[in-house]
Design an enzyme around this catalytic site. Structure first.
Site, PDB file in Angstrom:
ATOM      1  N   ARG A  80      51.872  -2.330  19.524  1.00  0.00           N
ATOM      2  CA  ARG A  80      50.563  -1.156  19.309  1.00  0.00           C
ATOM      3  C   ARG A  80      50.697  -0.217  18.216  1.00  0.00           C
ATOM      4  NH1 ARG A  80      51.462   2.367  22.603  1.00  0.00           N
ATOM      5  NH2 ARG A  80      53.222   1.840  23.589  1.00  0.00           N
ATOM      6  N   TYR A 208      46.587  -8.353  18.960  1.00  0.00           N
ATOM      7  CA  TYR A 208      48.058  -8.424  19.871  1.00  0.00           C
ATOM      8  C   TYR A 208      47.907  -7.205  20.955  1.00  0.00           C
ATOM      9  CZ  TYR A 208      52.962  -7.810  21.374  1.00  0.00           C
ATOM     10  OH  TYR A 208      53.952  -8.059  21.980  1.00  0.00           O
ATOM     11  N   LYS A 217      45.449  -0.953  28.141  1.00  0.00           N
ATOM     12  CA  LYS A 217      45.890   0.301  27.780  1.00  0.00           C
ATOM     13  C   LYS A 217      44.480   1.125  27.255  1.00  0.00           C
ATOM     14  CE  LYS A 217      49.864   0.506  28.717  1.00  0.00           C
ATOM     15  NZ  LYS A 217      50.737  -0.470  28.166  1.00  0.00           N
ATOM     16  N   HIS A 237      50.585   5.543  33.565  1.00  0.00           N
ATOM     17  CA  HIS A 237      51.478   4.370  33.084  1.00  0.00           C
ATOM     18  C   HIS A 237      52.277   4.363  33.989  1.00  0.00           C
ATOM     19  CE1 HIS A 237      53.533   2.905  29.087  1.00  0.00           C
ATOM     20  NE2 HIS A 237      53.113   1.850  29.809  1.00  0.00           N
ATOM     21  N   SER A 259      57.067   3.184  27.589  1.00  0.00           N
ATOM     22  CA  SER A 259      56.869   1.679  26.866  1.00  0.00           C
ATOM     23  C   SER A 259      58.353   1.082  26.664  1.00  0.00           C
ATOM     24  CB  SER A 259      56.065   1.298  25.723  1.00  0.00           C
ATOM     25  OG  SER A 259      54.582   1.690  26.024  1.00  0.00           O
ATOM     26  N   CYS A 261      60.761   1.048  28.906  1.00  0.00           N
ATOM     27  CA  CYS A 261      61.911   1.608  29.330  1.00  0.00           C
ATOM     28  C   CYS A 261      62.216   1.088  31.021  1.00  0.00           C
ATOM     29  CB  CYS A 261      61.691   3.115  29.110  1.00  0.00           C
ATOM     30  SG  CYS A 261      61.536   3.733  27.571  1.00  0.00           S
ATOM     31  N   ASP A 288      52.851  -1.794  35.390  1.00  0.00           N
ATOM     32  CA  ASP A 288      52.407  -1.014  34.137  1.00  0.00           C
ATOM     33  C   ASP A 288      51.364   0.086  34.200  1.00  0.00           C
ATOM     34  OD1 ASP A 288      52.996  -0.924  31.308  1.00  0.00           O
ATOM     35  OD2 ASP A 288      50.844  -1.404  30.820  1.00  0.00           O
ATOM     36  N   ARG A 389      56.622 -10.946  24.389  1.00  0.00           N
ATOM     37  CA  ARG A 389      55.904 -10.843  25.475  1.00  0.00           C
ATOM     38  C   ARG A 389      55.730 -11.922  26.322  1.00  0.00           C
ATOM     39  NH1 ARG A 389      55.250  -5.038  27.528  1.00  0.00           N
ATOM     40  NH2 ARG A 389      56.013  -3.898  25.626  1.00  0.00           N
TER      41      ARG A 389
HETATM   42  P1  GTP Z   1      56.032  -1.787  28.929  1.00  0.00           P
HETATM   43  O1  GTP Z   1      55.605  -3.308  29.287  1.00  0.00           O
HETATM   44  O2  GTP Z   1      56.280  -1.719  27.330  1.00  0.00           O
HETATM   45  O3  GTP Z   1      55.355  -0.851  29.551  1.00  0.00           O
HETATM   46  O4  GTP Z   1      57.580  -1.673  29.186  1.00  0.00           O
HETATM   47  P2  GTP Z   1      58.426  -1.662  30.653  1.00  0.00           P
HETATM   48  O5  GTP Z   1      58.243  -0.131  31.005  1.00  0.00           O
HETATM   49  O6  GTP Z   1      57.694  -2.575  31.618  1.00  0.00           O
HETATM   50  O7  GTP Z   1      59.973  -2.150  30.299  1.00  0.00           O
HETATM   51  P3  GTP Z   1      60.847  -3.350  30.872  1.00  0.00           P
HETATM   52  O8  GTP Z   1      61.125  -3.434  32.287  1.00  0.00           O
HETATM   53  O9  GTP Z   1      60.152  -4.576  30.255  1.00  0.00           O
HETATM   54  O10 GTP Z   1      62.074  -3.153  30.065  1.00  0.00           O
HETATM   55  C1  GTP Z   1      62.294  -2.818  28.785  1.00  0.00           C
HETATM   56  C2  GTP Z   1      63.673  -2.837  28.179  1.00  0.00           C
HETATM   57  O11 GTP Z   1      64.569  -2.123  28.873  1.00  0.00           O
HETATM   58  C3  GTP Z   1      64.160  -4.323  28.514  1.00  0.00           C
HETATM   59  O12 GTP Z   1      64.750  -4.882  27.180  1.00  0.00           O
HETATM   60  C4  GTP Z   1      65.239  -4.523  29.718  1.00  0.00           C
HETATM   61  O13 GTP Z   1      66.109  -5.204  29.568  1.00  0.00           O
HETATM   62  C5  GTP Z   1      65.554  -3.067  29.481  1.00  0.00           C
HETATM   63  N1  GTP Z   1      65.982  -2.549  30.674  1.00  0.00           N
HETATM   64  C6  GTP Z   1      65.147  -2.429  31.923  1.00  0.00           C
HETATM   65  N2  GTP Z   1      65.695  -1.547  32.927  1.00  0.00           N
HETATM   66  C7  GTP Z   1      66.946  -1.546  32.383  1.00  0.00           C
HETATM   67  C8  GTP Z   1      67.970  -0.724  33.130  1.00  0.00           C
HETATM   68  O14 GTP Z   1      68.122  -0.599  34.377  1.00  0.00           O
HETATM   69  N3  GTP Z   1      69.314  -0.594  32.295  1.00  0.00           N
HETATM   70  C9  GTP Z   1      69.348  -1.207  31.320  1.00  0.00           C
HETATM   71  N4  GTP Z   1      70.377  -0.785  30.334  1.00  0.00           N
HETATM   72  N5  GTP Z   1      68.351  -1.673  30.521  1.00  0.00           N
HETATM   73  C10 GTP Z   1      66.928  -1.751  31.298  1.00  0.00           C
HETATM   74  C1  SPV Z   2      53.327  -0.847  26.517  1.00  0.00           C
HETATM   75  O1  SPV Z   2      53.392  -0.610  25.287  1.00  0.00           O
HETATM   76  O2  SPV Z   2      53.239   0.212  27.204  1.00  0.00           O
HETATM   77  C2  SPV Z   2      52.748  -2.199  27.045  1.00  0.00           C
HETATM   78  C3  SPV Z   2      52.583  -3.305  26.075  1.00  0.00           C
HETATM   79  O3  SPV Z   2      52.757  -2.358  28.309  1.00  0.00           O
HETATM   80  S1  SPV Z   2      50.895  -3.012  25.519  1.00  0.00           S
HETATM   81  O4  SPV Z   2      50.175  -3.850  26.381  1.00  0.00           O
HETATM   82  O5  SPV Z   2      50.793  -3.468  24.127  1.00  0.00           O
HETATM   83  O6  SPV Z   2      50.420  -1.791  25.681  1.00  0.00           O
HETATM   84 MN    MN Z   3      53.329  -0.506  29.251  1.00  0.00          MN
END
Ligand code: GTP
Ligand code: SPV
Ligand code: MN
Length: 603
Positions: A80, A208, A217, A237, A259, A261, A288, A389
């Protein structure tokens, strides 16, 4: 009427309002032909075949990856672009200090020449879609126009696409008008513009993720948050999960992390064996976005997931960290910007950093360049982009909650806020009450990630993990949060978590992933009045003995460090919140000021 060719059967389903808008947009974009999508399996197959033929998609080895395809986006277009994202209204006060503002007339004037003729030699796809379970009081219809078949295929996974949208819309004019063109994918001509007063989105120059899949979003957060404030509901979110305790008690929890996290990972959490054996189960409703409203009968906050699929981060996903995500992407998935591995039999595999498989001897990285482990090391080059992704239908999820498609939604017992913080913020604490919880959410700090372009790893304030997604003035957004309390007879408990605290050697102190169940159990128990907590300056915290550590490789010092609240660090944290407070200046809601004062007093 239009001079371009249209598929007659599908167009007949659209009402006059839609047809008029599409005709106007076609006059502007001048496509060679218009395809009205019906969302059928046959249509999807045909689109995939065409995309494979023209190289937009590469078919993966169908034995290992049935129904799966690979796509590489332009290497300047992999996340983004928040600095190119605008809220466009007649008055700057409507969008507030945290959004990029463009006057709405100016924005149309600026973008019209970009869209003019942009689809010459291309096909214009018209995608009708519904956000939300069909029949839900909050479900919304959108229609996206795009010249990207990749976007069509992703929208087909992420939304309820096709006839269902025409059925829900009927003769109404109440749909979000989403206009999108990849243009020439030039970052200098890239604009993601939202017109909340017109219920419209114009996105140009990106193919993208959140820039291009406009139901996500753009509609489900920016436009929806604007509507929600007017209509007494919330667009957030957040992931949405169900937690079943031994004996069958069910607790639904929503959690807002910025994002990349950890939302997808937390939403699909697999309890450690000890918990699973005891009968704990975690199920996913969404990973999400949630839409929430106060159910008039129960007086409680009810939530739905407006999406139908997952657009999840790939790197770091493996059979140990998130086996359920691995199952989600096992079939009918689109992989974007991971590494592509040519196999001896002429087919292709995919690979990413921290996956279940050793690095391939040789592959093509996310930039389309040759990559070997050696090159990767020498040039400090990743095989997969950190924001690569997978797009997978939620029906693939082995732990999909039975209520995931329930139009009535589920009652939310807890809201968890979180951020990525290597220092200062303890593993978990609970807000004293709703108002304190809103303050905690509003002051989340989190280290930036690869999900948006720009520097990563710097702490920024990300209120409710919504900084890039609030579609209006943050002042009104915070007031809306405070006022929602008055509409509920029973409100969710509010918590803060941090899975990312590190020791001085830079190592994560907490194992995370499935082990987050140990913290989740304390949260669920708190919701039902079963767990002990001690009062601290930040909020209610578990004592070390209240978090079960059996089977973990942690020593007491690690736990003390995870839970440590250092007054000096908290002072620095309060000071670093000033930037946000100063932006709001005279508009800062009183509750925010009082909560900060109380925190300072407790210090
Ligand atoms: P968006 O789709 O961007 O909104 O992201 P999200 O909040 O769904 O994050 P996601 O679960 O995809 O995790 C993002 C990154 O954080 C990945 O590389 C994971 O491996 C890492 N991660 C997720 N949960 C944990 C955790 O409990 N501990 C650690 N150390 N890393 C984590
Ligand atoms: C984020 O960035 O929080 C996502 C990926 O979930 S996107 O769809 O690109 O916003
Ligand atoms: Mn997100």
């Amino acid at each position: 009427m239009l001079s371009v060719q249209e598929n007659e059967v599908a167009v007949e389903q659209a009402n006059e309002h839609v047809r008029t808008w599409v005709a106007d947009m076609a006059k502007l974009c001048k496509p060679d032909q218009i395809v009205w999508c019906d969302g059928s399996a046959g249509e999807r197959q045909a689109l995939i075949s065409d995309a494979v033929e023209d190289g937009t998609l590469i078919e993966l080895n169908q034995k290992k990856w049935p129904g799966c395809h690979y796509h590489r986006s332009n290497s300047n277009d992999v996340a983004r672009t928040e600095h190119l994202t605008f809220i466009c209204t007649p008055s700057e006060d409507m969008v507030g200090p945290t959004n990029n503002y463009m006057n709405d007339r100016e924005a149309y004037k600026k973008l019209t020449p970009l869209f003019d003729g942009c689809m010459q030699g291309r096909t214009m796809y018209v995608i009708p879609f519904v956000m939300g379970p069909l029949g839900s009081p909050l479900a919304k219809v959108g229609v996206q126009i795009t010249d990207s078949p990749y976007v069509v295929l992703n929208m087909g996974i992420m939304t309820r696409m096709g006839q269902v949208a025409w059925d829900q819309l009927g003769d109404d004019a109440d749909f979000t008008k989403c206009l999108h063109s990849v243009g020439d994918v030039n970052p200098d001509r890239r604009y993601i513009c939202h017109f909340p007063l017109d219920n419209a989105i114009w996105s140009f120059g990106s193919g993208y993720g959140g820039n291009a899949l406009l139901g996500k979003k753009c509609l489900a957060l920016r436009i929806a948050s604007f509507l929600g404030r007017q209509q007494d509901w919330m667009a957030e979110h957040m992931l949405l999960m169900g937690v079943e305790a031994p004996g069958g008690e069910k607790t639904y929890i929503a959690a807002a992390f910025p994002s990349a996290c950890g939302k997808t990972n937390f939403a699909m959490l697999i309890p450690p064996k000890k918990y699973a054996d005891a009968g704990w189960k975690v199920t996913t409703l969404g990973d999400d976005i949630v839409w929430m409203w106060v159910n008039p009968e129960s007086g409680r906050l009810h939530a739905i997931n407006p999406e139908a699929g997952y657009f999840g981060v790939v790197p770091g996903t493996n059979g140990r960290s998130n086996p359920n995500a691995m199952k989600c992407m096992a079939r009918d998935t689109i992989f974007t910007n991971v590494a592509l591995v040519p196999l001896d039999d002429g087919t292709y595999d995919v690979w990413w950093e921290d996956s279940d498989w050793p690095a391939p001897k040789k592959c093509i990285n996310w930039e389309g360049k040759e990559w070997t482990p050696q090159i990767g090391k020498e040039k400090n080059m990743k095989a997969a982009h950190p924001n690569s992704r997978f797009t997978a239908p939620m029906s693939n999820n082995p732990v999909l909650d039975p209520a995931a498609r329930d139009p009535a939604g589920v009652p939310v017992s807890a809201i968890i806020f979180g951020g990525r913080r290597s220092k200062t913020i303890p593993l978990v604490y609970q807000a004293f009450n709703w108002v304190h919880g809103v303050y905690i959410g509003a002051t989340i700090g989190s280290e930036t990630t690869a999900a948006a372009t720009g520097q990563t790893g710097v702490v920024r304030r990300d209120p409710m993990a919504m900084l890039p997604f609030i579609g209006y003035n943050i002042r009104d957004y915070l007031v809306h949060w405070f006022q929602m309390r008055k509409k509920m007879s029973d409100c969710p408990r509010v918590f803060m978590v941090n899975w990312f605290r590190k020791n001085d050697a830079g190592k994560f102190l907490w194992p995370g992933f499935g082990e987050n169940m140990r913290v989740l159990k304390w949260i669920v128990d708190r919701c039902h009045g079963r767990a002990y907590a001690k009062e601290t300056i930040l909020g209610w915290m578990p004592r070390a003995e209240d978090i079960d550590l059996e089977g973990l490789n942690l020593d007491v010092d690690d736990i003390r460090e995870l839970e440590r609240v250092d007054p000096a660090e908290v002072k620095a944290e309060i000071l670093s919140q000033e930037e946000l407070f100063l932006k709001l200046a005279g508009d800062l809601p009183k509750e925010m000021i009082f909560q900060r004062e109380l925190l300072i007093t407790r210090l």
